[in-house]
Write a protein that holds these residues in place. Sequence first.
Motif, PDB file in Angstrom:
ATOM      1  N   GLY A 328      50.149  49.854  54.195  1.00  0.00           N
ATOM      2  CA  GLY A 328      51.494  50.410  54.252  1.00  0.00           C
ATOM      3  C   GLY A 328      52.265  50.305  52.941  1.00  0.00           C
ATOM      4  N   ARG A 329      51.683  49.670  51.915  1.00  0.00           N
ATOM      5  CA  ARG A 329      52.333  49.534  50.605  1.00  0.00           C
ATOM      6  C   ARG A 329      51.718  50.547  49.644  1.00  0.00           C
ATOM      7  NH1 ARG A 329      56.654  47.292  50.201  1.00  0.00           N
ATOM      8  NH2 ARG A 329      56.245  46.348  48.167  1.00  0.00           N
ATOM      9  N   PRO A 330      52.388  50.840  48.494  1.00  0.00           N
ATOM     10  CA  PRO A 330      51.800  51.781  47.543  1.00  0.00           C
ATOM     11  C   PRO A 330      50.446  51.306  47.026  1.00  0.00           C
ATOM     12  CG  PRO A 330      54.065  51.243  46.938  1.00  0.00           C
ATOM     13  CD  PRO A 330      53.691  50.314  48.049  1.00  0.00           C
ATOM     14  N   ALA A 331      49.692  52.271  46.519  1.00  0.00           N
ATOM     15  CA  ALA A 331      48.439  51.914  45.859  1.00  0.00           C
ATOM     16  C   ALA A 331      48.764  51.154  44.569  1.00  0.00           C
ATOM     17  CB  ALA A 331      47.644  53.171  45.543  1.00  0.00           C
ATOM     18  N   GLN A 332      47.826  50.320  44.122  1.00  0.00           N
ATOM     19  CA  GLN A 332      48.054  49.482  42.942  1.00  0.00           C
ATOM     20  C   GLN A 332      46.909  49.681  41.952  1.00  0.00           C
ATOM     21  OE1 GLN A 332      49.609  45.467  43.826  1.00  0.00           O
ATOM     22  NE2 GLN A 332      48.018  44.722  42.450  1.00  0.00           N
ATOM     23  N   LEU A 333      47.271  49.922  40.691  1.00  0.00           N
ATOM     24  CA  LEU A 333      46.265  50.051  39.641  1.00  0.00           C
ATOM     25  C   LEU A 333      46.127  48.700  38.958  1.00  0.00           C
ATOM     26  CD1 LEU A 333      44.474  52.172  38.061  1.00  0.00           C
ATOM     27  CD2 LEU A 333      46.337  52.250  36.403  1.00  0.00           C
ATOM     28  N   SER A 334      44.925  48.105  39.059  1.00  0.00           N
ATOM     29  CA  SER A 334      44.710  46.758  38.496  1.00  0.00           C
ATOM     30  C   SER A 334      43.609  46.807  37.462  1.00  0.00           C
ATOM     31  CB  SER A 334      44.278  45.783  39.584  1.00  0.00           C
ATOM     32  OG  SER A 334      45.240  45.736  40.589  1.00  0.00           O
ATOM     33  N   LEU A 335      43.728  45.920  36.498  1.00  0.00           N
ATOM     34  CA  LEU A 335      42.738  45.881  35.419  1.00  0.00           C
ATOM     35  C   LEU A 335      42.385  44.426  35.097  1.00  0.00           C
ATOM     36  CD1 LEU A 335      41.185  47.217  33.028  1.00  0.00           C
ATOM     37  CD2 LEU A 335      43.306  47.054  31.697  1.00  0.00           C
ATOM     38  N   THR A 336      41.073  44.133  35.094  1.00  0.00           N
ATOM     39  CA  THR A 336      40.592  42.828  34.609  1.00  0.00           C
ATOM     40  C   THR A 336      39.685  43.094  33.420  1.00  0.00           C
ATOM     41  OG1 THR A 336      40.632  41.989  36.868  1.00  0.00           O
ATOM     42  CG2 THR A 336      39.431  40.676  35.264  1.00  0.00           C
ATOM     43  N   GLU A 337      39.870  42.297  32.355  1.00  0.00           N
ATOM     44  CA  GLU A 337      39.088  42.523  31.139  1.00  0.00           C
ATOM     45  C   GLU A 337      38.398  41.228  30.697  1.00  0.00           C
ATOM     46  OE1 GLU A 337      41.540  45.621  28.469  1.00  0.00           O
ATOM     47  OE2 GLU A 337      42.770  44.144  29.510  1.00  0.00           O
ATOM     48  N   TRP A 338      37.146  41.419  30.258  1.00  0.00           N
ATOM     49  CA  TRP A 338      36.356  40.325  29.697  1.00  0.00           C
ATOM     50  C   TRP A 338      35.894  40.691  28.292  1.00  0.00           C
ATOM     51  CZ3 TRP A 338      35.778  42.045  34.732  1.00  0.00           C
ATOM     52  CH2 TRP A 338      35.939  41.099  35.753  1.00  0.00           C
ATOM     53  N   PRO A 339      35.754  39.727  27.369  1.00  0.00           N
ATOM     54  CA  PRO A 339      35.854  38.291  27.590  1.00  0.00           C
ATOM     55  C   PRO A 339      37.296  37.867  27.932  1.00  0.00           C
ATOM     56  CG  PRO A 339      35.374  38.799  25.275  1.00  0.00           C
ATOM     57  CD  PRO A 339      35.397  40.080  26.005  1.00  0.00           C
ATOM     58  N   GLY A 340      37.372  36.823  28.716  1.00  0.00           N
ATOM     59  CA  GLY A 340      38.667  36.262  29.074  1.00  0.00           C
ATOM     60  C   GLY A 340      38.911  36.337  30.578  1.00  0.00           C
ATOM     61  N   GLY A 341      38.688  37.495  31.173  1.00  0.00           N
ATOM     62  CA  GLY A 341      38.878  37.640  32.619  1.00  0.00           C
ATOM     63  C   GLY A 341      40.325  37.762  33.040  1.00  0.00           C
ATOM     64  N   GLU A 342      41.197  38.183  32.096  1.00  0.00           N
ATOM     65  CA  GLU A 342      42.624  38.328  32.445  1.00  0.00           C
ATOM     66  C   GLU A 342      42.833  39.557  33.345  1.00  0.00           C
ATOM     67  OE1 GLU A 342      46.884  39.518  30.348  1.00  0.00           O
ATOM     68  OE2 GLU A 342      45.033  39.596  29.192  1.00  0.00           O
ATOM     69  N   THR A 343      43.651  39.391  34.409  1.00  0.00           N
ATOM     70  CA  THR A 343      43.951  40.515  35.300  1.00  0.00           C
ATOM     71  C   THR A 343      45.400  40.929  35.132  1.00  0.00           C
ATOM     72  OG1 THR A 343      42.316  39.817  36.923  1.00  0.00           O
ATOM     73  CG2 THR A 343      44.055  41.255  37.727  1.00  0.00           C
ATOM     74  N   ARG A 344      45.624  42.257  35.038  1.00  0.00           N
ATOM     75  CA  ARG A 344      46.999  42.780  34.961  1.00  0.00           C
ATOM     76  C   ARG A 344      47.176  43.865  36.013  1.00  0.00           C
ATOM     77  NH1 ARG A 344      47.777  45.066  29.122  1.00  0.00           N
ATOM     78  NH2 ARG A 344      45.529  45.466  29.247  1.00  0.00           N
ATOM     79  N   THR A 345      48.392  43.930  36.615  1.00  0.00           N
ATOM     80  CA  THR A 345      48.725  45.078  37.463  1.00  0.00           C
ATOM     81  C   THR A 345      49.393  46.104  36.554  1.00  0.00           C
ATOM     82  OG1 THR A 345      49.056  43.656  39.361  1.00  0.00           O
ATOM     83  CG2 THR A 345      50.018  45.845  39.496  1.00  0.00           C
ATOM     84  N   LEU A 346      48.770  47.281  36.440  1.00  0.00           N
ATOM     85  CA  LEU A 346      49.272  48.281  35.490  1.00  0.00           C
ATOM     86  C   LEU A 346      50.305  49.206  36.102  1.00  0.00           C
ATOM     87  CD1 LEU A 346      45.954  49.416  33.728  1.00  0.00           C
ATOM     88  CD2 LEU A 346      47.446  47.483  33.180  1.00  0.00           C
ATOM     89  N   ALA A 347      50.127  49.526  37.402  1.00  0.00           N
ATOM     90  CA  ALA A 347      51.018  50.540  37.992  1.00  0.00           C
ATOM     91  C   ALA A 347      51.008  50.447  39.511  1.00  0.00           C
ATOM     92  CB  ALA A 347      50.553  51.942  37.568  1.00  0.00           C
TER      93      ALA A 347
END
Length: 363
Positions: A328-347
């Motif tokens: 029931g919530r909007p879709a979420q664009l997420s990104l995880t990048e390696w090396p490091g493994g940091e996750t960000r919500t982009l949109a």
Amino acid sequence: MNERIDSASPPSHTRIDAVIDAFRDQVHWCGELGAPFTQRLLRAALADLKSGGWLARRIGAWSGNPVADALPLRVAGALHALALAGAAAALARHYPPRDTDRDASLWPTAVAALKANAALLDDYLARAPQTNEIGRAALLYAGFGAIVARRLLPLRLLEIGASAGLNMQWDRYRYRLGAVIRGDAASSVEIQCDWTGALPPDVPINVRARLGCDLASIDLADPTQQLRLRSYVWPDQPDRLVRLDAAIELAQRIGLPQVDAADAATWLPAQLARPAQGVITVIYHTVVWMYLPAPVREALKAAINDAGRRATGANPLAWLSLEFPEKGRPAQLSLTEWPGGETRTLALAHPHGSWVQWLLAAA
Ligand SMILES: C[S@@+](CC[C@H](N)C(=O)[O-])C[C@H]1O[C@@H](n2cnc3c(N)ncnc32)[C@H](O)[C@@H]1O
């Protein structure tokens, strides 16, 4: 075949009631989602089911779960296919934009078309509806921009649940993000999007390899499969159909995307085991995760994290996803990048990408 009808037995009360409930629900959702023609069609189908008409005899004994199986959309898809293919001229005359007089002969005409095309109806009843929504490519364009903005390297694309593969050519579309044009300005395919927040990074994109998989991959070289993909776009949404047709035409002109008919659970680890030098390997998916059984999700996460641990600055890895973290919530664009493994919500975004709220600050 996934035939769910026990045609030897008449519909029991429980089964026909479940089918009626599914159609009633879908009539409601067509109203909520702005699909008045599909709503009217399914309302007529609902009346048939309630009165023990032809459709009640054909699908009233459905033995599966008519909601989970999207049974009303299987019927609506079959009718739209007949209208699109020119197989039922009388029926096609009722479809938008022609259907202005709300003619009461719609349902009898629909039944006549289904009776005359029994094999097509069987085929539609046997399969889950399947789409390939290219409006989501606007989010991919922006997400890939965020990836390349950090490391200016060529891309190796690995899409899981790619359907017909039309979102594997996201870099070949033109994007109208509010008043701004981005992507391939000369493209024959334009995707419009109400964009809020900063604009996504504008970086040179170089795709070195594009591969995808789908459990039920759609081969756009096959006219029957192409028609099926088009038929699940509601006839009330002609803009989506025009956009889909333009994307199919582009794919046929520049080369059809390679979508392997495979389960992501085995396909992705096999791809990640193959060496890739001097590229950013990006695993991505849009509106797929909710369809995966829990053990498959866990296996994929483990394979991706393993590959992440092996990633280096010269051979990085990214995982980009457009999914629904909460019902029931909007879709979420997420990104995880390696090396490091940091996750960000982009949109945050509409499920079809018609609006996007970009959350990153301008670069
Ligand atoms: C809702 S569709 C989304 C298709 C496409 N990603 C899009 O955004 O238009 C979900 C897709 O996931 C595919 N799928 C489901 N389970 C899968 C699996 N285990 N492996 C690969 N594909 C799968 C389905 O066949 C379907 O094409």
